[in-house]
Design an enzyme around this catalytic site. Sequence first.
Site, PDB file in Angstrom:
ATOM      1  N   HIS A 174      42.596  -1.690 -15.132  1.00  0.00           N
ATOM      2  CA  HIS A 174      42.218  -2.666 -14.364  1.00  0.00           C
ATOM      3  C   HIS A 174      43.453  -2.328 -13.437  1.00  0.00           C
ATOM      4  O   HIS A 174      43.513  -2.154 -12.241  1.00  0.00           O
ATOM      5  CB  HIS A 174      41.902  -3.502 -14.947  1.00  0.00           C
ATOM      6  CG  HIS A 174      41.590  -4.479 -13.236  1.00  0.00           C
ATOM      7  ND1 HIS A 174      41.208  -6.535 -13.416  1.00  0.00           N
ATOM      8  CD2 HIS A 174      41.478  -3.670 -12.303  1.00  0.00           C
ATOM      9  CE1 HIS A 174      40.765  -5.541 -11.758  1.00  0.00           C
ATOM     10  NE2 HIS A 174      40.668  -5.158 -11.433  1.00  0.00           N
ATOM     11  N   GLU A 231      43.694   0.759 -12.576  1.00  0.00           N
ATOM     12  CA  GLU A 231      43.120   1.444 -11.311  1.00  0.00           C
ATOM     13  C   GLU A 231      43.661   2.303 -10.547  1.00  0.00           C
ATOM     14  O   GLU A 231      43.234   1.870  -9.076  1.00  0.00           O
ATOM     15  CB  GLU A 231      41.676   0.899 -11.955  1.00  0.00           C
ATOM     16  CG  GLU A 231      40.450   1.573 -10.542  1.00  0.00           C
ATOM     17  CD  GLU A 231      39.907   0.092 -10.213  1.00  0.00           C
ATOM     18  OE1 GLU A 231      40.149  -0.518  -8.986  1.00  0.00           O
ATOM     19  OE2 GLU A 231      40.049  -1.214 -10.642  1.00  0.00           O
ATOM     20  N   HIS A 232      44.478   0.082 -10.288  1.00  0.00           N
ATOM     21  CA  HIS A 232      45.045   0.309  -8.955  1.00  0.00           C
ATOM     22  C   HIS A 232      45.356   0.622  -8.558  1.00  0.00           C
ATOM     23  O   HIS A 232      45.959   1.125  -7.367  1.00  0.00           O
ATOM     24  CB  HIS A 232      45.075  -1.611  -8.811  1.00  0.00           C
ATOM     25  CG  HIS A 232      44.245  -3.068  -8.650  1.00  0.00           C
ATOM     26  ND1 HIS A 232      44.287  -3.044  -7.574  1.00  0.00           N
ATOM     27  CD2 HIS A 232      42.638  -2.385  -9.514  1.00  0.00           C
ATOM     28  CE1 HIS A 232      43.435  -4.211  -7.546  1.00  0.00           C
ATOM     29  NE2 HIS A 232      42.532  -3.617  -8.537  1.00  0.00           N
ATOM     30  N   GLU A 260      50.973  -4.496  -7.821  1.00  0.00           N
ATOM     31  CA  GLU A 260      49.062  -4.941  -7.851  1.00  0.00           C
ATOM     32  C   GLU A 260      48.704  -5.150  -9.212  1.00  0.00           C
ATOM     33  O   GLU A 260      48.118  -5.752  -9.544  1.00  0.00           O
ATOM     34  CB  GLU A 260      48.671  -3.349  -8.468  1.00  0.00           C
ATOM     35  CG  GLU A 260      48.669  -2.135  -6.654  1.00  0.00           C
ATOM     36  CD  GLU A 260      47.866  -2.753  -5.876  1.00  0.00           C
ATOM     37  OE1 GLU A 260      46.814  -3.025  -6.057  1.00  0.00           O
ATOM     38  OE2 GLU A 260      48.329  -2.749  -4.389  1.00  0.00           O
ATOM     39  N   GLU A 277      42.945 -11.531  -8.378  1.00  0.00           N
ATOM     40  CA  GLU A 277      42.349 -11.416  -9.116  1.00  0.00           C
ATOM     41  C   GLU A 277      41.290 -11.969  -9.912  1.00  0.00           C
ATOM     42  O   GLU A 277      40.561 -12.509 -10.178  1.00  0.00           O
ATOM     43  CB  GLU A 277      41.687 -10.029  -9.280  1.00  0.00           C
ATOM     44  CG  GLU A 277      40.252  -9.611  -9.165  1.00  0.00           C
ATOM     45  CD  GLU A 277      40.409  -8.177  -9.420  1.00  0.00           C
ATOM     46  OE1 GLU A 277      38.637  -7.425  -9.475  1.00  0.00           O
ATOM     47  OE2 GLU A 277      41.578  -7.427  -8.688  1.00  0.00           O
TER      48      GLU A 277
END
Length: 1079
Positions: free
Chosen positions: A102, A105-106, A178, A203
């Site tokens: 994750h 991905e950022h 991130e 998040e």
Amino acid sequence: MWRCGGRVPFFLRRLSGGASPQARRRRATTACERARQHEVGEQIHGFTVSQVTAIPELSLTAVKLSHDSTGAKYLHLAREDTNNLFSVQFRTTPMDSTGVPHVLEHTVLCGSRRYPCRDPFFKMLNRSLSTFMNAFTASDYTLYPFSTQNPKDFQNLLSVYLDAAFFPCLRELDFWQEGWRLEHENPKDPQTPLTFKGVVFNEMKGVFTDNERIFSQHLQNRLLPDHTYSVISGGHPLCIPDLTWEQLKQFHATHYHPSNARFFTYGNFPLEQHLKQIHDEALSKFEKIEPNTAVPAQKPWDKPREFHVTCGPDSLAAGSSKQTTVGVSFLLPDITDTFEAFTLNLLSSLLIGGPNSPFYKALIESGLGTDFSPDVGYNGYTREAYFSVGLQGIAEQDSQAVRDIIDRTIKEVIEKGFEEDRIEALLHKIEIQMKHQSVSFGLALTSYIASCWNHDGDPVELLKLGSQVARFRQCLKENPQFLQEKVKQYFKNNPHKLTLSMTPDDKYPEKQAQMETEKLKQKVNSLSPKEKQQIYEKGLELQTQQSRPQDASCLPALKVSDIERTVPLTELEVALAAGETPVQYCAQPTNGVVYFRAFASLHTLPEELRPYVPLFCSVLTKLGCGLMDYREQAQQIELKTGGMAATPHVLPDDTHLDTYEQGVLFSSFCLDRNLPDMMHLWSEIFNSPRFEEEEHFRVLVKMSAQELSNGIPDSGHLYASVRASRTLTPAGDLQETFSGMDQVRLMKRIADMTDIRPVLRKLPRIQKHVLHCGNMRCSMNAAPQQMSLAEKAVEKFIRNLGQSKTERKPVRPSVVEKPAPSGSSGSTHLSGPQVIRKLITDPTFKPCQMKTHFLLPFPVNYVGECIRTAPYADPDHASLKILARLMTAKFLHIEIREKGGAYGGGAKLSRDGVFTLYSYRDPRSTETLQSFSKAVDWVKAGRFTEQDIDEAKLSVFSVVDAPVAPSDRGLDHFLCGLSDEMKQAHREQLFAVSREDLIHVSNKYVPHGLVARPRPAVVARAPAVGHSADLSPPAFQVPRPWAEHTWPGSAWTGERRDRQGPVVGSQIARNSASAREYS
């Protein structure tokens, strides 16, 4: 798109002849024809074609290829669709919950070798006309899709995506921003405490405020405990701080390689150009490796298991003593067995879908709970699928009763089987969904095939739905016990069975906060003085980088001159049915499907009934009608339609902010052969709804209340924005009533009632104002050859409806009759009489400011601040639309996401003229309001360039020119009276927006210092640690007049702590819980 799979013997269409493949393709006229002329074994730009297959049920041709030197897999779906899509997918299989896929991905989107500027992904949002750009992390893959209608734009975006995926910079500061970092609360003051920060960290804190997500995540982790599914791919907030920069880079090196990649393209652009660019810019730089990322099969259990987890209490759920959830789950076969997956998906729908299903009857109608447990049904997003069923909203002591009901129901299904009509209804659903045309069909397809293809299943076989249905029918014909045997095999005799229960813990938020505090303390205590100094210096370096102007000239970009100057015209015809009801007809290539809508005005509805309109709409098509009870009605809707719905609408006027239309929109669609049956169903619903079904009404109320409560952690920014705008326009208060927190609280109160009959008696009163042909208009979208049938069906429907028995007077002081544009008013693409819309206006309305703070037990916030500006037809509206995008891209994104650590934030302008500033999954609240104020000062000072304005225009036009499905063409005119001429005028205003216009509207509408004004009171008193305040009444709500022409309002959802701690609160947005996707 319906999630199912299929396998039939496939054929390869091979063409022969003297002409070369390239010459034949040049003569082909459609995307499918060009694709069908490829030959197996043909080599194209480093790829070799392995399969060419026509899939007529989806109107496409599939071309499978592999890359010669790396083994990369490629699937192209050629279809006559201008909204072309690309995606690249990597199998990512983490073995811990640090969230490495994750965070990666950022981070890959933060700059690459060819495009080293900071955040090229977000910058491309303003340099392209993309219809979609995003990235997703699932449990075992990461997907990077985009779509656009412009060929040059496609090449630009493809270049950026390829470089990001295969050659990212992966800078340490980007990882800090991130992923996660230790940083002083005030980065400039080393005396302030160190705290955790980072976009993904915040998040995922938001994700796990959602009790449904907590349950679903534990279900997957416990049912599939042997490999990657036992961890959280998105990252657990307590584990994310264990991830290092070196681990991130290593994960990229082992997982983001062409040998571990699957490329997908869709649409009508030539395949050859895609292959050449992908080979030249990326794949030619690699050699084949063995990625070793395969997920091994889960070892089956020899006996069932049980597990219990806790979650936070839900103050908005009905029945505070009944918040336990229990579910029973069964492991199913590998999803690459596509026919078995198709069969089990259908079986799942038969077991849980609708009021005629066995588990609905046994569980939902038992009265023990409020709704099915999360993740109910078939889940095919992991290598081995699973099925889950259970109840939420039950008393803890009823857990065993739920389990007994599940076991009993499985036995009854094995004994009795399923009614033939229910099976036919499901197969009809597949047929109509194959014909229904979506503007995001390419995105739906890449998402649909992702899991199966990820585990080396055949994506082409998965798409052959027509043949799959035929095989399924043959199995039933040959063996009437076919489905019962599957139930017995996979449910009754399956020892790989998990029973998961979840109960609320009043101290859950406190315990989570305490664990985070301990984690932070552990990290800080392990630091040497030198490391602390390095953290301080790195924090300053990151802040300097975030504040430094970026040179994005390396990025490709379209120009404003690339945008089409005119809107495409939509031919519409208006006629009067039964002599007085206007019907809009729009002939479109709808692929054998007919789309019907009706809009009924609510301008005569008494004030006290307005809050109950959403409930009325929710239950109208679910209580039965005429001679049919609710089960028979549900069966007919599934057999004859693609769905029937009623929804409340508040429609703004295009010229006046204080004028609007309120009403109910009825919508449905069906195969053309079923149009008379669908319209007969509407006639029965309008004329004879069965509002006496008290017990089923109570079931529907509980489900609706539970759904609203569960949705708050999904849409907190929307709730905040709706509340903030409620006192700015007359329509704002109605929006809050229909779809805001007021509606959530009302449904909670109704669900908690012991006697629900007083509410049920309100529904016939609403019916008298809505379900008749007075004050109603209709629309039909169908193929030209079906228009005659459509006209007859609507005419019969209108004639079957009753008129209002008495002439009802408007309850509002002023109703304005406004004609929509028509052929008689000069519109060249409209013919027929004018449609008269009855708009409500309130001359006494006075906009005022209101501040609201909702206290919720969430560790992140959503903040919304709204300003009253200009209506759609005002030239200022176009300038404000460009201004919103400019502020988002050039200021708010940097301040709220990059510096503040929120998942997102920005500004937007709604058609109703309300200008909204918002944040999303935000660890801050008051600081974000200050960022809103700084954004206003920034734009008033004119600190932007002509290039910035052009980029904002590109971004705005990507939305304005988003593709419209045949089913929705003409909808703006039908609902809001917007003609193509009005859209063209607005388009020209957008093109004409200048620097002076932007500064002018910012000075005219947006006040200086949005939050620098004197505050009349404390927004909210801090609750005791671990508790949350009830939302009724709001903690603070003080309306008061504001400056002339300017009425800002603000709201946020969250929990506010004392000054020693951070201001926290609000909410997360969730992708499919089943897919475990994080974006």
